[in-house]
Design a protein around this motif. Structure first.
Motif, PDB file in Angstrom:
ATOM      1  N   GLY A 198       0.816  -1.210   0.000  1.00  0.00           N
ATOM      2  CA  GLY A 198       0.000   0.000   0.000  1.00  0.00           C
ATOM      3  C   GLY A 198       0.849   1.259   0.000  1.00  0.00           C
ATOM      4  O   GLY A 198       0.550   2.227  -0.707  1.00  0.00           O
ATOM      5  N   ALA A 199       1.931   1.244   0.789  1.00  0.00           N
ATOM      6  CA  ALA A 199       2.824   2.406   0.833  1.00  0.00           C
ATOM      7  C   ALA A 199       3.514   2.617  -0.507  1.00  0.00           C
ATOM      8  O   ALA A 199       3.710   3.758  -0.945  1.00  0.00           O
ATOM      9  N   ASN A 200       3.866   1.526  -1.182  1.00  0.00           N
ATOM     10  CA  ASN A 200       4.526   1.638  -2.485  1.00  0.00           C
ATOM     11  C   ASN A 200       3.579   2.154  -3.561  1.00  0.00           C
ATOM     12  O   ASN A 200       4.023   2.769  -4.540  1.00  0.00           O
ATOM     13  N   LEU A 201       2.285   1.895  -3.401  1.00  0.00           N
ATOM     14  CA  LEU A 201       1.303   2.454  -4.323  1.00  0.00           C
ATOM     15  C   LEU A 201       1.125   3.955  -4.097  1.00  0.00           C
ATOM     16  O   LEU A 201       0.851   4.704  -5.038  1.00  0.00           O
ATOM     17  N   MET A 202       1.286   4.380  -2.850  1.00  0.00           N
ATOM     18  CA  MET A 202       1.044   5.777  -2.485  1.00  0.00           C
ATOM     19  C   MET A 202       2.230   6.678  -2.789  1.00  0.00           C
ATOM     20  O   MET A 202       2.069   7.781  -3.310  1.00  0.00           O
ATOM     21  N   PHE A 203       3.452   6.218  -2.461  1.00  0.00           N
ATOM     22  CA  PHE A 203       4.618   7.096  -2.500  1.00  0.00           C
ATOM     23  C   PHE A 203       5.661   6.631  -3.510  1.00  0.00           C
ATOM     24  O   PHE A 203       6.001   5.447  -3.563  1.00  0.00           O
ATOM     25  N   SER A 204       6.207   7.595  -4.259  1.00  0.00           N
ATOM     26  CA  SER A 204       7.369   7.299  -5.102  1.00  0.00           C
ATOM     27  C   SER A 204       8.641   7.328  -4.266  1.00  0.00           C
ATOM     28  O   SER A 204       9.623   6.652  -4.579  1.00  0.00           O
ATOM     29  N   GLU A 205       8.639   8.127  -3.207  1.00  0.00           N
ATOM     30  CA  GLU A 205       9.708   8.138  -2.210  1.00  0.00           C
ATOM     31  C   GLU A 205       9.121   8.626  -0.900  1.00  0.00           C
ATOM     32  O   GLU A 205       8.189   9.431  -0.884  1.00  0.00           O
ATOM     33  N   ARG A 206       9.658   8.123   0.204  1.00  0.00           N
ATOM     34  CA  ARG A 206       9.116   8.482   1.510  1.00  0.00           C
ATOM     35  C   ARG A 206      10.177   8.282   2.579  1.00  0.00           C
ATOM     36  O   ARG A 206      11.141   7.535   2.387  1.00  0.00           O
ATOM     37  N   GLU A 207       9.980   8.947   3.697  1.00  0.00           N
ATOM     38  CA  GLU A 207      10.844   8.767   4.861  1.00  0.00           C
ATOM     39  C   GLU A 207       9.966   8.576   6.084  1.00  0.00           C
ATOM     40  O   GLU A 207       9.089   9.398   6.363  1.00  0.00           O
ATOM     41  N   ALA A 208      10.206   7.496   6.793  1.00  0.00           N
ATOM     42  CA  ALA A 208       9.501   7.224   8.043  1.00  0.00           C
ATOM     43  C   ALA A 208      10.501   7.322   9.187  1.00  0.00           C
ATOM     44  O   ALA A 208      11.563   6.696   9.144  1.00  0.00           O
ATOM     45  N   VAL A 209      10.173   8.126  10.199  1.00  0.00           N
ATOM     46  CA  VAL A 209      11.071   8.338  11.335  1.00  0.00           C
ATOM     47  C   VAL A 209      10.268   8.200  12.621  1.00  0.00           C
ATOM     48  O   VAL A 209       9.125   8.673  12.707  1.00  0.00           O
ATOM     49  N   VAL A 210      10.869   7.560  13.614  1.00  0.00           N
ATOM     50  CA  VAL A 210      10.236   7.394  14.921  1.00  0.00           C
ATOM     51  C   VAL A 210      10.885   8.376  15.899  1.00  0.00           C
ATOM     52  O   VAL A 210      12.117   8.479  15.968  1.00  0.00           O
ATOM     53  N   TRP A 211      10.043   9.074  16.649  1.00  0.00           N
ATOM     54  CA  TRP A 211      10.492  10.101  17.589  1.00  0.00           C
ATOM     55  C   TRP A 211       9.936   9.808  18.971  1.00  0.00           C
ATOM     56  O   TRP A 211       8.857   9.235  19.106  1.00  0.00           O
ATOM     57  N   MET A 212      10.669  10.221  19.984  1.00  0.00           N
ATOM     58  CA  MET A 212      10.177  10.122  21.356  1.00  0.00           C
ATOM     59  C   MET A 212      10.070  11.527  21.937  1.00  0.00           C
ATOM     60  O   MET A 212      10.836  12.426  21.560  1.00  0.00           O
ATOM     61  N   PRO A 213       9.107  11.749  22.830  1.00  0.00           N
ATOM     62  CA  PRO A 213       8.983  13.078  23.436  1.00  0.00           C
ATOM     63  C   PRO A 213      10.292  13.498  24.098  1.00  0.00           C
ATOM     64  O   PRO A 213      10.960  12.692  24.750  1.00  0.00           O
ATOM     65  N   ALA A 214      10.675  14.748  23.914  1.00  0.00           N
ATOM     66  CA  ALA A 214      11.905  15.269  24.511  1.00  0.00           C
ATOM     67  C   ALA A 214      11.678  15.483  26.003  1.00  0.00           C
ATOM     68  O   ALA A 214      10.892  16.354  26.399  1.00  0.00           O
ATOM     69  N   GLU A 215      12.349  14.695  26.809  1.00  0.00           N
ATOM     70  CA  GLU A 215      12.145  14.743  28.257  1.00  0.00           C
ATOM     71  C   GLU A 215      12.552  16.104  28.821  1.00  0.00           C
ATOM     72  O   GLU A 215      13.643  16.599  28.557  1.00  0.00           O
ATOM     73  N   GLY A 216      11.644  16.709  29.576  1.00  0.00           N
ATOM     74  CA  GLY A 216      11.919  17.996  30.195  1.00  0.00           C
ATOM     75  C   GLY A 216      11.713  19.194  29.295  1.00  0.00           C
ATOM     76  O   GLY A 216      11.997  20.329  29.699  1.00  0.00           O
ATOM     77  N   ALA A 217      11.198  18.968  28.083  1.00  0.00           N
ATOM     78  CA  ALA A 217      11.029  20.073  27.135  1.00  0.00           C
ATOM     79  C   ALA A 217       9.809  20.920  27.484  1.00  0.00           C
ATOM     80  O   ALA A 217       8.832  20.434  28.061  1.00  0.00           O
ATOM     81  N   PHE A 218       9.865  22.189  27.107  1.00  0.00           N
ATOM     82  CA  PHE A 218       8.711  23.068  27.228  1.00  0.00           C
ATOM     83  C   PHE A 218       7.680  22.676  26.179  1.00  0.00           C
ATOM     84  O   PHE A 218       8.007  22.467  25.012  1.00  0.00           O
ATOM     85  N   GLY A 219       6.440  22.557  26.596  1.00  0.00           N
ATOM     86  CA  GLY A 219       5.372  22.226  25.666  1.00  0.00           C
ATOM     87  C   GLY A 219       4.032  22.575  26.272  1.00  0.00           C
ATOM     88  O   GLY A 219       3.913  22.779  27.487  1.00  0.00           O
ATOM     89  N   PHE A 220       3.020  22.663  25.431  1.00  0.00           N
ATOM     90  CA  PHE A 220       1.676  22.955  25.925  1.00  0.00           C
ATOM     91  C   PHE A 220       0.650  22.462  24.913  1.00  0.00           C
ATOM     92  O   PHE A 220       0.958  22.240  23.738  1.00  0.00           O
ATOM     93  N   GLU A 221      -0.566  22.276  25.385  1.00  0.00           N
ATOM     94  CA  GLU A 221      -1.689  21.901  24.528  1.00  0.00           C
ATOM     95  C   GLU A 221      -2.939  22.557  25.085  1.00  0.00           C
ATOM     96  O   GLU A 221      -3.356  22.257  26.208  1.00  0.00           O
ATOM     97  N   LEU A 222      -3.522  23.480  24.317  1.00  0.00           N
ATOM     98  CA  LEU A 222      -4.678  24.257  24.738  1.00  0.00           C
ATOM     99  C   LEU A 222      -5.882  23.920  23.868  1.00  0.00           C
ATOM    100  O   LEU A 222      -5.737  23.484  22.724  1.00  0.00           O
TER     101      LEU A 222
END
Length: 225
Positions: free
Chosen positions: A91-115
């Motif tokens: 399915g991904a090969n049908l959708m994208f001619s090229e792609r990058e998938a990256v996994v991230w983790m929340p930055a511990e102690g970082a400033f952030g907010f959600e309102l």
């Protein structure tokens, strides 16, 4: 876009699409990743949310034929299991001619907010800053120093949330340390005005960061959860 206080990881998938237009891309997405079977399989392995973004016309950083997925997963193991499936890869090969998938983790102690978003502003826009860093902790400190004093101004311009992530190292994929900043907005004009006057965050990076602006996928209903 979702966030959790408990441990979780963020998967970003950005790529150039094969379908010739937005409608064909939407239909293919809903038939593959967004199909009932695809959604059930992803959820069973820990995919908690899936959001689709398309470039904002006239804003730099992303091409018209690109697509961005943001998925919050319970853990990286579920991601690996899901994307090792041949049908998912097809399915991904049908959708994208090229792609990058990256996994991230929340930055511990970082400033952030959600309102909560203002009720009268229904648009959703995403500002992205990504780049390599010499020291993730220094990057966390720089983002806090620059952004924390401006939170009231950012809110008046329509910002909903700010989150900072650090790239999760993969055993078979050595990569330099990177951080990813994600800002969700309810007002595109306000976002542009705020970013125009924002400076100093570049000091978090060891080279000029990649920046881009996106909006919740347009052109009909995209399957999200």
């Amino acid at each position: 876009m979702s966030s959790l206080n408990s441990p979780s990881v963020l998967l970003t998938v950005r790529g150039t699409v094969i379908p010739p237009d937005r409608e064909a891309t939407r239909q293919l997405h809903n038939q593959t990743a967004g199909s009932p079977e695809g959604v059930a399989a992803a959820r069973s392995l820990g995919d908690l949310s899936h959001n689709v973004f398309t470039p904002v016309p006239g804003m730099a950083g992303a091409e018209e034929n690109e697509l961005l997925f943001l998925d919050v997963w319970k853990d990286a193991q579920g991601i690996g299991t899901f994307f090792s499936d041949e049908q998912v890869q097809h399915g991904a090969n049908l959708m994208f001619s090229e792609r990058e998938a990256v996994v991230w983790m929340p930055a511990e102690g970082a400033f952030g907010f959600e309102l909560s978003p203002p009720m009268h502003l229904t648009g959703r826009y995403l500002g992205v800053a990504r780049g390599t860093v010499d020291d993730p902790q220094n990057a966390i400190n720089v983002f806090r120093k620059v952004l924390e004093p401006t939170i009231s101004d950012a809110r008046q311009h329509g910002q909903i949330s700010h989150q900072l992530y650090v790239r999760l190292p993969m055993p078979d994929q050595p990569a330099p340390a990177e951080v990813l900043g994600l800002d969700l907005w309810a007002d595109a004009a306000g976002m542009g005005a705020y970013y125009e006057s924002l400076s100093g965050f570049e000091a978090a990076f060891s080279a000029a960061p990649e920046t881009s602006v996106w909006e919740s996928a347009t052109g009909g209903t995209w399957t999200e959860w």
